[in-house]
Write a protein that holds these residues in place. Structure first.
Motif, PDB file in Angstrom:
ATOM      1  N   ILE A 139       0.922  -1.187   0.051  1.00 43.22           N
ATOM      2  CA  ILE A 139      -0.030  -0.086   0.117  1.00 43.22           C
ATOM      3  C   ILE A 139       1.033   1.363   0.095  1.00 43.22           C
ATOM      4  CG2 ILE A 139      -1.695   1.260   1.373  1.00 43.22           C
ATOM      5  CD1 ILE A 139      -2.854  -1.389   2.380  1.00 43.22           C
ATOM      6  N   LEU A 140       1.967   1.199   0.920  1.00 43.62           N
ATOM      7  CA  LEU A 140       2.860   2.222   0.979  1.00 43.62           C
ATOM      8  C   LEU A 140       3.514   2.678  -0.420  1.00 43.62           C
ATOM      9  CD1 LEU A 140       4.020   4.504   2.874  1.00 43.62           C
ATOM     10  CD2 LEU A 140       5.709   2.843   3.474  1.00 43.62           C
ATOM     11  N   ILE A 141       4.296   1.772  -0.988  1.00 46.47           N
ATOM     12  CA  ILE A 141       4.725   1.953  -2.239  1.00 46.47           C
ATOM     13  C   ILE A 141       4.040   2.160  -3.323  1.00 46.47           C
ATOM     14  CG2 ILE A 141       6.516   1.005  -3.745  1.00 46.47           C
ATOM     15  CD1 ILE A 141       7.645   1.871  -1.421  1.00 46.47           C
ATOM     16  N   GLY A 142       2.798   1.298  -3.228  1.00 41.45           N
ATOM     17  CA  GLY A 142       1.848   1.612  -4.377  1.00 41.45           C
ATOM     18  C   GLY A 142       1.232   3.039  -4.577  1.00 41.45           C
ATOM     19  N   THR A 143       1.161   3.625  -3.116  1.00 44.26           N
ATOM     20  CA  THR A 143       0.932   4.990  -3.025  1.00 44.26           C
ATOM     21  C   THR A 143       1.739   6.187  -3.503  1.00 44.26           C
ATOM     22  OG1 THR A 143      -0.652   4.601  -1.351  1.00 44.26           O
ATOM     23  CG2 THR A 143      -0.324   6.740  -1.603  1.00 44.26           C
ATOM     24  N   LEU A 144       2.890   5.700  -3.310  1.00 40.82           N
ATOM     25  CA  LEU A 144       3.969   6.762  -3.293  1.00 40.82           C
ATOM     26  C   LEU A 144       4.645   6.637  -4.895  1.00 40.82           C
ATOM     27  CD1 LEU A 144       5.951   6.308  -0.096  1.00 40.82           C
ATOM     28  CD2 LEU A 144       4.336   8.292  -0.718  1.00 40.82           C
ATOM     29  N   LEU A 145       4.504   5.627  -5.543  1.00 42.26           N
ATOM     30  CA  LEU A 145       5.343   5.339  -6.578  1.00 42.26           C
ATOM     31  C   LEU A 145       5.077   6.120  -7.803  1.00 42.26           C
ATOM     32  CD1 LEU A 145       7.284   3.246  -8.160  1.00 42.26           C
ATOM     33  CD2 LEU A 145       5.514   2.009  -8.817  1.00 42.26           C
ATOM     34  N   GLY A 146       3.690   6.428  -7.957  1.00 40.16           N
ATOM     35  CA  GLY A 146       3.375   7.456  -9.071  1.00 40.16           C
ATOM     36  C   GLY A 146       3.854   8.961  -8.603  1.00 40.16           C
ATOM     37  N   ARG A 147       3.772   9.158  -7.577  1.00 37.93           N
ATOM     38  CA  ARG A 147       4.163  10.426  -6.969  1.00 37.93           C
ATOM     39  C   ARG A 147       5.585  10.806  -6.914  1.00 37.93           C
ATOM     40  NH1 ARG A 147      -0.162   9.106  -3.747  1.00 37.93           N
ATOM     41  NH2 ARG A 147      -1.838  10.412  -3.601  1.00 37.93           N
ATOM     42  N   LEU A 148       6.303   9.785  -6.339  1.00 37.96           N
ATOM     43  CA  LEU A 148       8.037   9.921  -5.954  1.00 37.96           C
ATOM     44  C   LEU A 148       8.804   9.480  -7.171  1.00 37.96           C
ATOM     45  CD1 LEU A 148       8.036   9.065  -2.136  1.00 37.96           C
ATOM     46  CD2 LEU A 148       7.776  11.198  -3.305  1.00 37.96           C
ATOM     47  N   GLY A 149       8.204   8.669  -7.715  1.00 35.80           N
ATOM     48  CA  GLY A 149       9.110   7.822  -8.821  1.00 35.80           C
ATOM     49  C   GLY A 149       9.849   6.374  -8.344  1.00 35.80           C
ATOM     50  N   SER A 150      10.105   5.706  -9.286  1.00 35.25           N
ATOM     51  CA  SER A 150      10.721   4.546  -8.864  1.00 35.25           C
ATOM     52  C   SER A 150      12.122   4.552  -8.120  1.00 35.25           C
ATOM     53  CB  SER A 150      11.139   3.663 -10.272  1.00 35.25           C
ATOM     54  OG  SER A 150       9.820   3.213 -10.786  1.00 35.25           O
ATOM     55  N   LYS A 151      12.854   5.714  -8.371  1.00 29.86           N
ATOM     56  CA  LYS A 151      14.298   5.686  -7.911  1.00 29.86           C
ATOM     57  C   LYS A 151      14.122   5.801  -6.210  1.00 29.86           C
ATOM     58  CE  LYS A 151      18.574   7.678  -7.837  1.00 29.86           C
ATOM     59  NZ  LYS A 151      19.700   8.817  -8.432  1.00 29.86           N
ATOM     60  N   ARG A 152      13.176   6.729  -5.888  1.00 29.97           N
ATOM     61  CA  ARG A 152      13.217   7.225  -4.372  1.00 29.97           C
ATOM     62  C   ARG A 152      12.529   6.039  -3.797  1.00 29.97           C
ATOM     63  NH1 ARG A 152      10.779  13.473  -5.261  1.00 29.97           N
ATOM     64  NH2 ARG A 152      12.687  14.392  -5.792  1.00 29.97           N
ATOM     65  N   CYS A 153      11.519   5.387  -4.291  1.00 27.58           N
ATOM     66  CA  CYS A 153      11.028   3.927  -3.913  1.00 27.58           C
ATOM     67  C   CYS A 153      11.908   3.067  -3.614  1.00 27.58           C
ATOM     68  CB  CYS A 153       9.665   3.641  -4.561  1.00 27.58           C
ATOM     69  SG  CYS A 153       8.168   4.672  -4.426  1.00 27.58           S
ATOM     70  N   LEU A 154      12.920   2.744  -4.336  1.00 28.93           N
ATOM     71  CA  LEU A 154      13.971   2.018  -4.317  1.00 28.93           C
ATOM     72  C   LEU A 154      14.681   2.087  -3.194  1.00 28.93           C
ATOM     73  CD1 LEU A 154      14.856   1.462  -8.186  1.00 28.93           C
ATOM     74  CD2 LEU A 154      13.960  -0.358  -6.650  1.00 28.93           C
ATOM     75  N   LEU A 155      14.940   3.418  -2.985  1.00 30.46           N
ATOM     76  CA  LEU A 155      15.987   3.907  -2.049  1.00 30.46           C
ATOM     77  C   LEU A 155      15.247   3.626  -0.480  1.00 30.46           C
ATOM     78  CD1 LEU A 155      17.227   7.509  -3.453  1.00 30.46           C
ATOM     79  CD2 LEU A 155      18.786   5.340  -2.699  1.00 30.46           C
ATOM     80  N   PHE A 156      13.996   3.777  -0.466  1.00 31.32           N
ATOM     81  CA  PHE A 156      13.455   3.905   0.532  1.00 31.32           C
ATOM     82  C   PHE A 156      13.385   2.405   1.203  1.00 31.32           C
ATOM     83  CE2 PHE A 156       9.456   1.973   2.671  1.00 31.32           C
ATOM     84  CZ  PHE A 156       9.332   2.804   3.922  1.00 31.32           C
ATOM     85  N   LEU A 157      13.215   1.315   0.293  1.00 31.36           N
ATOM     86  CA  LEU A 157      13.360  -0.159   0.528  1.00 31.36           C
ATOM     87  C   LEU A 157      14.552  -0.452   1.654  1.00 31.36           C
ATOM     88  CD1 LEU A 157      12.507  -1.770  -2.681  1.00 31.36           C
ATOM     89  CD2 LEU A 157      10.950  -1.199  -0.822  1.00 31.36           C
ATOM     90  N   ALA A 158      15.812   0.007   1.526  1.00 29.43           N
ATOM     91  CA  ALA A 158      16.965  -0.197   2.483  1.00 29.43           C
ATOM     92  C   ALA A 158      16.267   0.211   3.904  1.00 29.43           C
ATOM     93  CB  ALA A 158      18.050   0.374   1.907  1.00 29.43           C
TER      94      ALA A 158
END
Length: 466
Positions: A80-99
């Motif tokens: 839910i978190l990444i699905g919500t943020l993906l369109g707004r923040l883009g893939s790179k920032r979401c990838l960074l968050f995973l760590a």
């Protein structure tokens, strides 16, 4: 001859594909680390049940099921978190968050004072996994060429399975307090590499109106240089213009997804296969068994060492995922799914019969049979139901709702993960291991029949098509 091999469009070392391959390898560092977190639990949980290396024990079925199932709850949260943020923040920032949540997992494991620390740690591990299973397949589908997209997407599960085997090994042979600091190197290297070497996908940049940045990203991932042959450059940039037109179509409301888009004919045709994919992926028990593999072998009637058998299964799992990367773009998704569901059904039903007869007869001379049958189950499950799962799930949805529909589907899948991880040890206790295996085998048999008639082949499908 070697030069002609590298020049083939589907060769991963082809000049055009090199940055796509580099990107895939970098982002899968977190997949390996996540897999270690999954596999580590199986041998460690048995240690925590008796002669615990830390200051508390995990004994009750309630605590065992919740330590296992918190991963699923975290997956739902991450989806839910990444699905919500993906369109707004883009893939790179979401990838960074995973760590971030994954690193916190290992701090909690090291400083654990009670079982609640493990609950929260598994929840954070699930957030990383749930987010990863959304952003990775969507990001890779947007940067990869159609003829190698399946291979790159299948590498996600290959990397997870490499990590699972690593988790089995370190959980069995290393001291409890040595593991967290060793594993923390991976998310650190991943974060730095994504920060330095990963670029935002051109599709996302087009959607938010950054066309110059999108062109630079496209040229980077396709490895287009100013000194290249002018005809090759023109052909590649025609592909970019086609992508740009397809994503904009001159409409100011191009990014608005309405309810009508979710009930269009292409969308409705995708829901049935997507639901069965979700059910088959989880209720076949493939992922659940990875978490409880040592317990399964200890209750199977085999006299072989459960932890050794579990490590062998981890190696078999990698082989299955590797075969998927080789065959996914050659044989197609549907054939691998059919072979996978049929093989899982046969091996689990046979495993159930062995454990049933082991309760009444002395089958010590046949102690190798559970290992062989479970190896078949895991190998064949990984070449389709696991290895091709995210590839198929992303590809079957139409373009406009693809990201949102895939995100919703993976949220449902994570809910199934939570349910299965929670009830699986309870089912083995109250139903017995035989009935539990027969149930999972029955789900796989139903999925085989459904896929044979209703699953469409998506090999080579453009990500701009419905």
């Amino acid at each position: 001859m070697l030069g002609r091999l590298f020049a083939r469009p589907n060769c991963l070392l082809n000049r055009r594909n090199r940055y796509q391959l580099l990107t895939t390898l970098i982002i899968n560092l977190i997949s390996v680390s996540h897999g270690i977190g999954i596999g580590w639990l199986s041998p460690t949980l048995r240690k925590l049940q008796s002669n615990s290396p830390i200051g508390f024990e995990v004994k009750s079925e309630f605590e065992i099921s919740w330590v296992g199932s918190m991963l699923g709850m975290g997956s739902v949260t991450g989806n839910i978190l990444i699905g919500t943020l993906l369109g707004r923040l883009g893939s790179k920032r979401c990838l960074l968050f995973l760590a971030i949540p994954h690193s916190c997992l290992w701090f909690l494991v090291y400083f654990a004072q009670s079982v609640e620390y493990l609950y929260v740690g598994r929840l954070l591990a699930g957030i990383t996994g749930g987010g990863m299973y959304i952003v990775h397949p969507i990001f890779l589908s947007e940067i990869s060429d159609a003829n190698i997209r399946g291979t790159f997407s299948a590498m996600v599960m290959l990397s997870v399975n490499v990590g699972v085997l690593g988790g089995y090994i370190v959980g069995t042979h290393l001291a409890y307090y040595d593991i967290p600091w060793m594993v923390l190197v991976l998310p650190l290297c991943y974060f730095i590499s994504v920060l330095l070497f990963i670029r935002e996908s051109p599709m996302h940049l087009i959607r938010i109106g950054k066309y110059a940045a999108a062109e630079r990203s496209f040229r980077y991932y396709k490895n287009i240089k100013d000194g290249d042959n002018i005809n090759d450059q023109n052909r590649s940039m025609e592909e970019f213009e086609h992508m740009k037109i397809a994503l904009t179509k001159g409409d100011d409301k191009k990014d608005v997804v309405t309810f009508k888009d979710f009930v269009s004919r292409p969308a409705l045709r995708a829901y049935g296969p997507a639901l069965v994919l979700l059910i088959a992926n989880q209720f076949s028990g493939l992922f659940t068994m990875v978490n409880y593999m040592s317990d399964i072998f200890s209750k199977s009637g085999s006299t072989m060492d459960p932890d050794t058998s579990t490590i062998i299964i981890g190696a078999v799992q990698i082989m299955g995922s590797y075969v998927t990367t080789l065959l996914c773009d050659i044989c197609g998704r549907k054939l691998l799914m059919l072979v996978s569901t049929a093989g899982v059904a046969i091996s689990l039903i046979s495993f159930g019969f062995f454990t049933k007869y082991a309760q009444s007869y002395d089958l010590s001379e046949w102690s190798w049979v559970p290992l062989v049958l479970m190896s078949m189950d895991i190998f064949l499950g990984n070449i389709g139901l696991v290895g091709c799962f995210f590839v198929c799930l992303v590809e079957i949805f139409p373009l406009k709702i693809r990201a949102k529909a895939a995100s919703i589907a993976i949220v449902v899948c994570s809910s199934f993960v939570f349910l299965m991880l929670n009830i699986f040890p309870l089912c083995m206790r109250h139903w017995g291991i035989s009935a539990t295996m027969w149930s999972c085998g029955g789900v796989s048999a139903f999925s085989f029949i459904f896929f044979a008639y209703f699953l469409k082949e998506t090999k080579g499908k453009s990500m701009l098509e419905d």
